[in-house]
Structure formats: C-alpha cells, structure tokens
Design a protein around this motif. Structure first.
Motif, PDB file in Angstrom:
ATOM      1  N   TYR A 355       0.838  -1.199   0.000  1.00  0.00           N
ATOM      2  CA  TYR A 355       0.000   0.000   0.000  1.00  0.00           C
ATOM      3  C   TYR A 355       0.876   1.253   0.000  1.00  0.00           C
ATOM      4  O   TYR A 355       0.667   2.179  -0.789  1.00  0.00           O
ATOM      5  CB  TYR A 355      -0.928   0.014   1.218  1.00  0.00           C
ATOM      6  CG  TYR A 355      -1.694   1.301   1.363  1.00  0.00           C
ATOM      7  CD1 TYR A 355      -2.863   1.513   0.637  1.00  0.00           C
ATOM      8  CD2 TYR A 355      -1.243   2.309   2.221  1.00  0.00           C
ATOM      9  CE1 TYR A 355      -3.566   2.716   0.757  1.00  0.00           C
ATOM     10  CE2 TYR A 355      -1.936   3.511   2.344  1.00  0.00           C
ATOM     11  CZ  TYR A 355      -3.092   3.697   1.613  1.00  0.00           C
ATOM     12  OH  TYR A 355      -3.785   4.884   1.728  1.00  0.00           O
ATOM     13  N   CYS A 356       1.859   1.290   0.887  1.00  0.00           N
ATOM     14  CA  CYS A 356       2.744   2.456   0.985  1.00  0.00           C
ATOM     15  C   CYS A 356       3.512   2.671  -0.310  1.00  0.00           C
ATOM     16  O   CYS A 356       3.704   3.821  -0.751  1.00  0.00           O
ATOM     17  CB  CYS A 356       3.707   2.289   2.152  1.00  0.00           C
ATOM     18  SG  CYS A 356       2.919   2.349   3.774  1.00  0.00           S
ATOM     19  N   ASP A 358       2.590   1.761  -3.378  1.00  0.00           N
ATOM     20  CA  ASP A 358       1.669   2.250  -4.410  1.00  0.00           C
ATOM     21  C   ASP A 358       1.342   3.727  -4.215  1.00  0.00           C
ATOM     22  O   ASP A 358       1.284   4.505  -5.173  1.00  0.00           O
ATOM     23  CB  ASP A 358       0.380   1.432  -4.399  1.00  0.00           C
ATOM     24  CG  ASP A 358       0.581   0.015  -4.943  1.00  0.00           C
ATOM     25  OD1 ASP A 358       1.689  -0.264  -5.435  1.00  0.00           O
ATOM     26  OD2 ASP A 358      -0.363  -0.788  -4.858  1.00  0.00           O
ATOM     27  N   GLN A 359       1.138   4.116  -2.963  1.00  0.00           N
ATOM     28  CA  GLN A 359       0.800   5.507  -2.688  1.00  0.00           C
ATOM     29  C   GLN A 359       1.979   6.436  -2.975  1.00  0.00           C
ATOM     30  O   GLN A 359       1.805   7.555  -3.460  1.00  0.00           O
ATOM     31  CB  GLN A 359       0.351   5.663  -1.225  1.00  0.00           C
ATOM     32  CG  GLN A 359      -0.905   4.887  -0.875  1.00  0.00           C
ATOM     33  CD  GLN A 359      -2.053   5.196  -1.818  1.00  0.00           C
ATOM     34  OE1 GLN A 359      -2.473   6.351  -1.938  1.00  0.00           O
ATOM     35  NE2 GLN A 359      -2.560   4.185  -2.487  1.00  0.00           N
ATOM     36  N   LYS A 362       2.128   6.959  -6.598  1.00  0.00           N
ATOM     37  CA  LYS A 362       1.003   7.770  -7.074  1.00  0.00           C
ATOM     38  C   LYS A 362       1.135   9.230  -6.670  1.00  0.00           C
ATOM     39  O   LYS A 362       0.880  10.140  -7.476  1.00  0.00           O
ATOM     40  CB  LYS A 362      -0.298   7.195  -6.534  1.00  0.00           C
ATOM     41  CG  LYS A 362      -1.548   7.877  -7.066  1.00  0.00           C
ATOM     42  CD  LYS A 362      -2.795   7.165  -6.555  1.00  0.00           C
ATOM     43  CE  LYS A 362      -4.062   7.815  -7.097  1.00  0.00           C
ATOM     44  NZ  LYS A 362      -5.282   7.107  -6.615  1.00  0.00           N
ATOM     45  N   TYR A 363       1.552   9.487  -5.430  1.00  0.00           N
ATOM     46  CA  TYR A 363       1.565  10.857  -4.912  1.00  0.00           C
ATOM     47  C   TYR A 363       2.968  11.407  -4.650  1.00  0.00           C
ATOM     48  O   TYR A 363       3.106  12.553  -4.239  1.00  0.00           O
ATOM     49  CB  TYR A 363       0.759  10.917  -3.610  1.00  0.00           C
ATOM     50  CG  TYR A 363      -0.685  10.537  -3.775  1.00  0.00           C
ATOM     51  CD1 TYR A 363      -1.580  11.383  -4.428  1.00  0.00           C
ATOM     52  CD2 TYR A 363      -1.154   9.317  -3.285  1.00  0.00           C
ATOM     53  CE1 TYR A 363      -2.912  11.026  -4.589  1.00  0.00           C
ATOM     54  CE2 TYR A 363      -2.495   8.958  -3.434  1.00  0.00           C
ATOM     55  CZ  TYR A 363      -3.364   9.808  -4.089  1.00  0.00           C
ATOM     56  OH  TYR A 363      -4.677   9.459  -4.242  1.00  0.00           O
ATOM     57  N   PHE A 367       4.672   7.227   2.722  1.00  0.00           N
ATOM     58  CA  PHE A 367       3.547   6.817   3.553  1.00  0.00           C
ATOM     59  C   PHE A 367       3.943   5.782   4.612  1.00  0.00           C
ATOM     60  O   PHE A 367       3.119   5.413   5.434  1.00  0.00           O
ATOM     61  CB  PHE A 367       2.433   6.223   2.672  1.00  0.00           C
ATOM     62  CG  PHE A 367       1.662   7.255   1.900  1.00  0.00           C
ATOM     63  CD1 PHE A 367       0.403   7.652   2.313  1.00  0.00           C
ATOM     64  CD2 PHE A 367       2.198   7.842   0.760  1.00  0.00           C
ATOM     65  CE1 PHE A 367      -0.319   8.603   1.606  1.00  0.00           C
ATOM     66  CE2 PHE A 367       1.492   8.798   0.045  1.00  0.00           C
ATOM     67  CZ  PHE A 367       0.229   9.179   0.468  1.00  0.00           C
TER      68      PHE A 367
END
Length: 395
Positions: A355-356, A358-359, A362-363, A367
């Motif tokens: 998750y971290c 991917d984030q 993306k951003y 994270f």
C-alpha cells in the motif's frame, strides 16, 4: 540484483609483472644480477675499465662498486646509461638492479605495493563504518584482517583467487564496497558448497508452500531457506551496505543458484519480497544470469533480465492487484487487514508495505511512517539466519 561471477576480475590483478619476476625467488625466473651482466659485457667486447669509464661517463670507483655488487643506490641517469650499454630496456635493467637489492629493501618495496593495493581495492572508511576493521591507519592490521577473513596467503589473492571462475567480461564496475560485498558472498557460498543438486521441478512444486511461512517472523525465513537448500538453492543473509543499493542478489556457484538477501530499509516485508524476486531469476532467467557478470538494481540493465517481471512476480505472489483493490480501502482498519492477511496466508506487513509503495508511486510522498507499528523490522528474523558474516574473524 543478480550476480554471476565466474572468472577473474581483470582490474587490479596484483603486483606488476616485473615485480612478480623479481620477488618470485622460488619460480626460477629471478633476473640475473646487474653486476654479472656488466662483467659479461666487458669481456665480450674486450674493453678495459678505463674504456668503460669513457663510454659511460661514470667514475671508475662507481663502476667498481657495481661490479662488486656493492652499489646500493643508483643515479637514474647512470642506470639508463648502463642499460644502453647492455642493450637492455629500462625495465629489464631495473629488474636486474632490483634483484641484487638487500632483502630488507625488497621487503620495504613489497610493503608499499601491498598497502597501495589495499587503498586501490578497499574502501577503508566503509569497512570501518560496518565494523569490519577497527582502524583505517593501522594498515598492517587491515591487511591481516582481510587475509584472515578470506583465508588468503597474500593480499593480492583477493583479486586473483576469490571467484576463480569469474567472467572476463569487462564492465564499468568500480565500486569497492560492492566488490567487497560480492566477493564476501561468493567466497561464503564456496565455503558452504551445497552438495544438493539443483532441482527446478521441485522448486516449482514448493513455491506455493512458501507464502504461509511469512507469518512466522522469527523462524519462517530460516525454515524456507533450509527447504530450498535441500533443492540445491543456497540462501544467505548479508547486511545492507549504505554505499550500495543492493536489496538481493543471485549468484551461480559451481553451477547452482545461490541467493543473498539484505535488510535494506530494515523492513520485514522486504525480506520476503526480495526472496521471491530472486527466485523469479532462478526459475525463469538462470540462463541470462549465467551469461552475465552481474546486474545491479537501479543501474543500467545491460543483461536483458526483466526486473519489472521479477518485481511483478513477487508482488502477485503475495498480493495480486485484485486483492490489493479489495483490501486497500480498509488499510486503516487493522483488524480487517490482519484478518485478510491471515486468510491469504501472508504477514500483514506485506499488505501495508505494498500500500505504501503504491501511494508513494502515485503521490510521490512517503507513507511508510503511517504504519510503523504494523511493519516489524528485520532483527528478530535475521538473528536466526547466518547474519553479519563480517563480524567473524574468518569465513
């Protein structure tokens, strides 16, 4: 990263050729003394010492000291003159002069060569920072430490003998710490010398069984490593070196795949991701590994291995895109994430880690700090592996 090291490095291979000739007393190739060569030349030309003095422009007492093998130092110009008289190149006459030097002087020259070699081939500050050496100024002890650790008879064997089957393919590769990391791993694999034959079909069978062991933080990776060892695949852990970007590596030693994983990022989930990434190279690209010298993650890939495919393989193995889309909306619900991880037989940290990642992609933001409590470090896992080999006196 994957590595196939199977011939000598052609960089910094040891002593210069003429020094090998001069100092190899047991080889039978020791150059003839300059005094003997000069005496032979005088006799062959049938000239007097006065005539020789006139030819060379060197005082007779200096010539006499040379003929008696008492000349300890030479004016370079005189040495070149004598070489011209003997019809020898400067290198050849230097060999003959050096051959008659006192052993203490030769030892001093040899020491300079050895210590210069150490500076050329080792990052002493890096070795000290990782605890391999205690001082960067006590060079004699540095040499002793390196020789003892690798089991070398002389320091120059670091280039000549470690990985005696290394490829001669020339690469733009001059990272001394990474070279030390590679050689340590390769020498360690040679010492282990896995006797089991590599069995690809059994590896394919065992792959689906690996996932649940990620739930056992203390012993899971060790158990999987032992199982892979029985299939001819040797797994070792080596601490991450800050000056490198190595997350993992695949070697081929004695025709068998060997994998190194590191604690880069000191994140438990990355240990498992690195293992599956390297197993992809073993399963599907072993021929490319064998044809290459090495590949460094994050650097230009000239070996045509598919790093993206290896990453995708490891990612899908633990958590597919479909499963990611399902669980990520609940990422702040720890109970739900834990339950979903258990259902899929993976450690929850793998979900948080993906998750971290991917984030961040993306951003462009970090994270990982949001889920520090859910992502254990690597200490409990690596203490049960053959970790920190550089802390031992010898391999």
């Amino acid at each position: 990263m994957y590595v196939y090291l199977h011939s000598k490095s052609e960089l910094n291979m040891g002593k210069p050729t003429f020094v090998d000739d001069v100092f190899s007393e047991l080889s039978g190739k020791r150059p003839e003394l300059l005094s003997s060569l000069l005496e032979q030349r005088i006799q062959n030309l049938n000239i007097s010492y006065r005539q020789l003095e006139s030819i060379l422009g060197i005082e007779r007492k200096t010539i006499a000291s040379i003929l008696k093998n008492e000349q300890k130092q030479f004016n370079v110009t005189n040495l070149i003159k004598i070489g011209a008289f003997l019809e020898m190149s400067f290198t050849e006459v230097l060999k003959s002069f050096t051959a008659q030097m006192p052993k203490d002087d030769i030892s001093e020259i040899d020491r300079v060569l050895r210590l210069t070699y150490i500076f050329q081939n080792f990052d002493l500050k890096g070795l000290k920072s990782m605890g391999f050496i205690s001082s960067i100024t006590d060079l004699d002890n540095v040499e002793k430490r390196i020789k003892t650790f690798f089991g070398l008879n002389d320091i120059f064997s670091y280039s000549r003998n470690i990985g005696a089957a290394f490829s001669k393919v020339n690469k733009n590769y001059n990272n001394r710490m990474l070279d030390f990391w590679n050689k340590s791993a390769y020498a360690f694999f040679e010492k282990i010398n896995n006797k089991n034959e590599y069995d690809r079909e059994k590896l394919i069978q065992i792959i689906p069984s690996i996932r649940p062991y990620s739930l056992d933080v203390q012993n899971g990776l060790r158990i999987v490593s032992r199982a892979l060892y029985e299939l001819g695949i040797t797994i070792v852990f080596q601490p991450y070196l800050p000056t490198t970007q190595v997350r993992g590596a695949t070697f081929v030693v004695n025709g068998k795949p060997c994998i190194v994983i590191t604690n880069r990022n000191k994140n438990y989930a990355t240990l498992w991701f690195a293992l599956l990434h390297e197993l992809y190279h073993v399963l599907f690209e072993l021929d490319k590994v064998e044809a290459s010298v090495f590949h460094l993650t994050g650097e230009l890939n000239l070996e045509f291995v598919n790093e993206e495919a290896a990453n995708s393989f490891a990612r899908r193995y633990f958590l597919s895109e479909e499963k990611s889309r399902y669980i990520f909306p609940f990422i702040k619900e720890e109970v739900i994430v834990d339950r979903y991880a258990k259902k899929n037989q993976i450690h929850p940290s793998l979900i948080y880690n993906f998750y971290c990642y991917d984030q961040q992609m993306k951003y462009n933001k970090n994270f990982w700090g949001l889920f520090n409590k859910q992502m254990p470090g690597t200490e409990d896992t690596t203490k049960n592996l053959n970790s920190d080999i550089w802390g031992f006196s010898t391999l």
